[in-house]
Write a protein that holds these residues in place. Sequence first.
Motif: not given
Length: 190
Positions: A49, A115, A119-120, A122-123, A126-127, A150-152
Amino acid sequence: MALSPHTTQSGFTLPSIHSFPPFFTKQVNLATQATVTEHWTKLILSYARHKRLFTIRVEDAQKAGNDWDEILRNERINRSLPPSHLSYILNDMVSKNLAMYDPPKQTGSVLLYWRSPEEWAETLYDWVSSSGQLNTIMTFLDITDPPVQTPLSGLPLTILRRAIGVLQKTNRAQMIAITEGEGVRFFGGR
């Protein structure tokens, strides 16, 4: 040498157990080995992470100079994790759904779930929601390699597909075949 946490060059704080020589060897006592495996699992996932690493291979324990050196080796106590012990730990992680063999049908390389797919999901949702892209079709490349980080960004397609699968079960996404390859449409509402 005293057992104390140590901060690596990348800024990751290793737990004090990382300075304990037996931590790097497979233990004969099953209860002790279970505890060691649990500590290694937490260490691997938290480091992944921290560095945004998605894959670890058994061979990473053999070859120096890779992304995993900071945790698989401890030069201060002259120890490194043997490949056979790493293989045992990775197998345990797969059995607990904290990783998956990738590619399938081999046991030398895993994708890490620092994650979970949920969790991915939801990420991802949300994005998509916050970027105003609900009810549009996006390619997988739009999601994993956007022009702005981005978080992705860099998310392996296998994990992306699993996250989309989670969203499909809740009617928040639909996979679509498009000329550019694979795509997905996201729907509003939870």
